[in-house]
Motif scaffolding. Sequence first.
Motif, PDB file in Angstrom:
ATOM      1  N   ASN A   1      11.665  -1.413 -12.392  1.00 19.25           N
ATOM      2  CA  ASN A   1      10.449  -1.509 -11.517  1.00 19.25           C
ATOM      3  C   ASN A   1      10.626  -0.991 -10.326  1.00 19.25           C
ATOM      4  O   ASN A   1      10.098  -0.989  -9.531  1.00 19.25           O
ATOM      5  CB  ASN A   1       9.764  -2.912 -11.574  1.00 19.25           C
ATOM      6  N   HIS A   2      11.604   0.002 -10.215  1.00 19.47           N
ATOM      7  CA  HIS A   2      11.891   0.624  -8.900  1.00 19.47           C
ATOM      8  C   HIS A   2      10.644   1.419  -8.411  1.00 19.47           C
ATOM      9  O   HIS A   2      10.399   1.444  -7.258  1.00 19.47           O
ATOM     10  CB  HIS A   2      13.155   1.434  -8.913  1.00 19.47           C
ATOM     11  N   GLU A   3       9.986   2.275  -9.127  1.00 19.39           N
ATOM     12  CA  GLU A   3       8.954   2.788  -9.002  1.00 19.39           C
ATOM     13  C   GLU A   3       7.864   2.162  -8.149  1.00 19.39           C
ATOM     14  O   GLU A   3       7.371   2.460  -7.085  1.00 19.39           O
ATOM     15  CB  GLU A   3       8.215   3.807 -10.045  1.00 19.39           C
ATOM     16  N   SER A   4       7.535   1.037  -8.639  1.00 19.44           N
ATOM     17  CA  SER A   4       6.419   0.143  -8.072  1.00 19.44           C
ATOM     18  C   SER A   4       6.796  -0.494  -6.737  1.00 19.44           C
ATOM     19  O   SER A   4       6.104  -0.449  -5.905  1.00 19.44           O
ATOM     20  CB  SER A   4       5.948  -0.756  -9.051  1.00 19.44           C
ATOM     21  N   LEU A   5       8.206  -0.807  -6.761  1.00 21.28           N
ATOM     22  CA  LEU A   5       8.533  -1.209  -5.479  1.00 21.28           C
ATOM     23  C   LEU A   5       8.699  -0.453  -4.367  1.00 21.28           C
ATOM     24  O   LEU A   5       8.417  -0.443  -3.386  1.00 21.28           O
ATOM     25  CB  LEU A   5       9.853  -2.009  -5.877  1.00 21.28           C
ATOM     26  N   ARG A   6       9.020   0.821  -4.942  1.00 20.33           N
ATOM     27  CA  ARG A   6       9.064   1.989  -3.867  1.00 20.33           C
ATOM     28  C   ARG A   6       7.640   2.299  -3.320  1.00 20.33           C
ATOM     29  O   ARG A   6       7.809   2.458  -1.902  1.00 20.33           O
ATOM     30  CB  ARG A   6       9.796   3.422  -4.512  1.00 20.33           C
ATOM     31  N   ARG A   7       6.732   2.192  -4.243  1.00 15.10           N
ATOM     32  CA  ARG A   7       5.354   2.656  -3.501  1.00 15.10           C
ATOM     33  C   ARG A   7       5.140   1.416  -2.791  1.00 15.10           C
ATOM     34  O   ARG A   7       4.417   1.915  -1.397  1.00 15.10           O
ATOM     35  CB  ARG A   7       4.541   2.556  -4.789  1.00 15.10           C
ATOM     36  N   GLU A   8       5.186   0.143  -3.155  1.00  9.93           N
ATOM     37  CA  GLU A   8       4.852  -0.833  -2.076  1.00  9.93           C
ATOM     38  C   GLU A   8       5.824  -0.785  -0.752  1.00  9.93           C
ATOM     39  O   GLU A   8       5.123  -0.791   0.363  1.00  9.93           O
ATOM     40  CB  GLU A   8       5.342  -2.052  -2.820  1.00  9.93           C
ATOM     41  N   LEU A   9       7.056  -0.369  -0.704  1.00 10.63           N
ATOM     42  CA  LEU A   9       7.787  -0.325   0.321  1.00 10.63           C
ATOM     43  C   LEU A   9       7.452   0.539   1.308  1.00 10.63           C
ATOM     44  O   LEU A   9       7.183   0.752   2.646  1.00 10.63           O
ATOM     45  CB  LEU A   9       9.353  -0.345  -0.036  1.00 10.63           C
ATOM     46  N   ARG A  10       6.780   1.871   0.651  1.00  7.68           N
ATOM     47  CA  ARG A  10       6.569   3.188   1.452  1.00  7.68           C
ATOM     48  C   ARG A  10       5.328   2.940   2.096  1.00  7.68           C
ATOM     49  O   ARG A  10       5.178   3.208   3.302  1.00  7.68           O
ATOM     50  CB  ARG A  10       6.239   4.432   0.388  1.00  7.68           C
ATOM     51  N   GLU A  11       4.285   2.021   1.652  1.00  7.97           N
ATOM     52  CA  GLU A  11       2.963   1.704   2.206  1.00  7.97           C
ATOM     53  C   GLU A  11       3.190   0.923   3.214  1.00  7.97           C
ATOM     54  O   GLU A  11       2.558   0.736   4.222  1.00  7.97           O
ATOM     55  CB  GLU A  11       2.347   1.007   1.021  1.00  7.97           C
ATOM     56  N   ALA A  12       4.418   0.218   3.273  1.00  6.99           N
ATOM     57  CA  ALA A  12       4.893  -0.815   4.339  1.00  6.99           C
ATOM     58  C   ALA A  12       5.415  -0.226   5.513  1.00  6.99           C
ATOM     59  O   ALA A  12       6.052  -0.497   6.492  1.00  6.99           O
ATOM     60  CB  ALA A  12       5.436  -1.948   3.861  1.00  6.99           C
ATOM     61  N   GLY A  13       5.799   1.133   5.433  1.00  5.37           N
ATOM     62  CA  GLY A  13       6.449   2.062   6.379  1.00  5.37           C
ATOM     63  C   GLY A  13       7.852   2.415   6.191  1.00  5.37           C
ATOM     64  O   GLY A  13       8.414   3.059   6.981  1.00  5.37           O
ATOM     65  N   HIS A  14       8.535   1.851   5.051  1.00  8.03           N
ATOM     66  CA  HIS A  14       9.759   2.255   4.540  1.00  8.03           C
ATOM     67  C   HIS A  14      10.069   3.955   4.282  1.00  8.03           C
ATOM     68  O   HIS A  14       9.137   4.209   3.516  1.00  8.03           O
ATOM     69  CB  HIS A  14      10.476   1.219   3.527  1.00  8.03           C
ATOM     70  N   ARG A  15      10.976   4.526   4.796  1.00  9.02           N
ATOM     71  CA  ARG A  15      11.395   5.883   4.449  1.00  9.02           C
ATOM     72  C   ARG A  15      12.447   6.263   3.431  1.00  9.02           C
ATOM     73  O   ARG A  15      13.573   5.174   3.710  1.00  9.02           O
ATOM     74  CB  ARG A  15      11.737   6.673   5.550  1.00  9.02           C
ATOM     75  N   PHE A  16      12.460   6.532   2.326  1.00  7.24           N
ATOM     76  CA  PHE A  16      13.495   6.730   1.365  1.00  7.24           C
ATOM     77  C   PHE A  16      14.170   8.079   1.375  1.00  7.24           C
ATOM     78  O   PHE A  16      13.547   9.269   1.841  1.00  7.24           O
ATOM     79  CB  PHE A  16      13.020   6.486  -0.051  1.00  7.24           C
ATOM     80  N   ARG A  17      15.598   7.947   1.288  1.00  2.00           N
ATOM     81  CA  ARG A  17      16.194   9.215   1.489  1.00  2.00           C
ATOM     82  C   ARG A  17      16.907   9.580   0.227  1.00  2.00           C
ATOM     83  O   ARG A  17      17.492  10.722  -0.057  1.00  2.00           O
ATOM     84  CB  ARG A  17      17.607   9.108   2.509  1.00  2.00           C
ATOM     85  N   SER A  18      16.776   8.884  -0.815  1.00  2.00           N
ATOM     86  CA  SER A  18      17.228   9.304  -2.167  1.00  2.00           C
ATOM     87  C   SER A  18      16.377   9.299  -3.114  1.00  2.00           C
ATOM     88  O   SER A  18      15.123   8.777  -3.040  1.00  2.00           O
ATOM     89  CB  SER A  18      18.522   8.400  -2.348  1.00  2.00           C
ATOM     90  N   GLU A  19      16.851   9.793  -4.505  1.00  2.00           N
ATOM     91  CA  GLU A  19      15.960   9.680  -5.799  1.00  2.00           C
ATOM     92  C   GLU A  19      16.342   8.427  -6.372  1.00  2.00           C
ATOM     93  O   GLU A  19      15.837   8.231  -7.696  1.00  2.00           O
ATOM     94  CB  GLU A  19      16.078  10.888  -6.416  1.00  2.00           C
TER      95      GLU A  19
END
Length: 618
Positions: free
Chosen positions: A106-124
Amino acid sequence: MCGIIARAGIGDALEELVVGLQNLEYRGYDSAGVAVRRADGPITVCKREGETDALEAALSGRALPGGTGIGHTRWSTHGAPSDANAHPHTDDSGRVAVVHNGIIRNHESLRRELREAGHRFRSETDTEVVPHLVAAALDDGADPESAFRAAVARLEGSYALAMIVDEDDAVYATRRGSPLVLGLGTDANYLASDVPAFLEFTDRVVYLEDDDVVVLEGNTYRITDVDGTPVDRPIETVEWDASDARKGVYNHFMRKEIDEQPVSLRQTLEGRIDGDRSELTAFPPGSLSDVDDVVFVACGTSYHAAMYGSTLLRRRGVPATALRANEFAHDPMPVSERTLVIAVTQSGETADTLASLRVANDLSARTLAVTNVVGSSAARGADEALFIRAGPEIGVAATKTFSSQVAALALLADRIAADGGGADAYGDETAGVGDHGGAYDPDSVRSDLESLPTAVETVVNDAGAARLATQFADAESYFFIGRGVGYPVALEGALKFKEITYEHAEGFAAGELKHGPLALVTPATVVIAVFTGRNDELTLHNVREAQSRGAPVVGVGPASATTLRETVDEYLPFPRTDPNLAGIPANVHLQLLAYHAAEIRDRAIDKPRNLAKSVTVE
Ligand code: F6R
C-alpha cells in the motif's frame, strides 16, 4: 533478496555492519548502504549504487563512531538501482533511518497521504514511506518505539524492517513474511536477514516470529508482540561454522560449494541409513503410514530436486507430483488430509514456496519442509521439517544443496514407501545399455547412497567439463536432455548454465526433443545428454536424431557404458552408482560445465545479473 543488518552495542558498529553486508551480498547487489548513529547524536547515512565495494570506497577514510547502526544490500523491486533508491531511507529531516526487505503493497496510497501532509520524497522505493510515517508520529509526540509501532501498523505487504532514530541509542525492528533473525553477541547484538551475516561475531541466535517487535539497546534486547507484551523466544546455537560462509582460497563461492559436495553429502546422510532402512529421526517407522499421495511444491533448483524426488516416489509405487510453488499457491490441486505436501526450499524463505505451504495448510494437507535452514519460515510454517544439513550456501546459483536435497528425498521416499508399502512400479524389465538394470532396488539405493560422496568426489576432480566448456565456447545454444531422473537433471543443468553464463540454454525431456525443439537443433547447438543407466537406449535414439542434424553431443553417464561412449561425441563419465541416484554425480559435471563456461566469459559467477538468492517476494 535484499539483505538487512543491524547492530547495537559497545564499540563501533560500522566495521561489523560492512562485514555483515559483505556476507549478505548474495541477497542483492544493486546498491548498499549504512546508517550509523554517531555517539554524539545525529545519524550519518552513506549509500551507493553497485556492490558493497562501492560503499566501502565511499566510506574509506571516514570516521563514523557510534555503536548503533543499520545496513542494507539491495535487489531492486521498486525503482532502478541508484544512489537515491539505495537504503537506508530517511525522513525529510534525516532524524529517522530505515532499512527494509520485502514489499509494501500500500505504499502508493501512503505516499499520497504523506505528500499531502507536506512530506517530500527522494526515491522511487516503497520503503521510503516508513521513515516518513515514523517522523509524522514523532512529530505528534510519540516516543521512537511507539512511532515505529504506529508506522508498522499502517503497512500492508511483507517486510523485515530495522530503524534507528536520532538521539536515541536503540535499534527497532520487526518482521512479517520476510526473514529476520537476532544474533546475541557479547558486546553487541545483531539483527539480519540471514545467519551468515553475523556468524563471525556470534552463533547464538533467536529466530523471530511474524509481528515480533525487537528493541536492541546497548548490549541488551527486548522482544514483544504487536501489543507490546513481552514474548519469550528460545535462544539456539547455530551449528554452521563461520569459515563455511567464507570463500577461503577460492575465487568463487560457487566453485567452493561444488567442491564441498562430498562433505555436504556425507553430512546429509550421516546416521540416516541403517542397513535395510532409512533412519530419519523425525520420521520413525510407521510415522508416514497415513500418507496416500505426495505433492511437492518448490521453485528453481529446488523444484528440480522435487521433480527428482517425485520420480523416485512414483518408482516406489507412491503417487507423487511436483508442482511449481508459484503455480500451486494460486491454482492448487486437490489434496486431502492424507496428502503429504512437501515444500523443498534451500533457504526456507522463498515467498512463492511459503505461499504454497500456507495454501496446503489451509487445505488441511499434512505439510513437510525439506530445507537447509533450521529456524527458517518454511521449517516453522510446516507441520514437520527434514533438514538437508548441507551447510551454508552463499553462491547465488544453488549447487551443493541440490545434491543434498535429492539425497534427503531419496531417504524420505524410502521411508514413505516402506511405511505405505508402495509396490515397485516398474519391475526390472527396463535394463539400459549402461551397466545397470532398471529396477528400483531399495537395498541398492541405500548402499549406493553411502558411497555417493566418493563418486561425487571423483567427478569434482575430473577436468573434463573444463575442457568441454572451452571446446564448445562458441556454440549458439546449449540443449540439455534426459529422461527419468535424468530429466530434472537436464532442466537443472540448463538452469545453471543460463543463469551464470547468460547463454541460451534449455532443458528437455529427451523424448520430447522430436516433438518440436528439434526444429532449433543445428550444428551450432550443443546437446548435452544425461544418462543414468536406465532406459539409456531410448535417450540414445534422441542423441542420434540430434547428431543427424549436425549437433555435437556430450554424454554424461556411467563410466563403464561403452555403447554410450562410442555413440556420443564427447563423454563425461561418473563412477558406477544405482541408476536412481546417478543424476546426482551427473549433475555435478553439469555444474562444473556451467561454472567453467561462465569463467571463460568472465561472468560475475557468484552474483549473476538480475538475480539474488532467497527470493522473498512473490
Ligand atoms: C538457481 C537457484 C534458484 C533457487 C530458487 C528457490 O540456482 O538457486 O532457482 O533454487 O530461487 O530457492 P530456495 O531453494 O531457497 O527455495
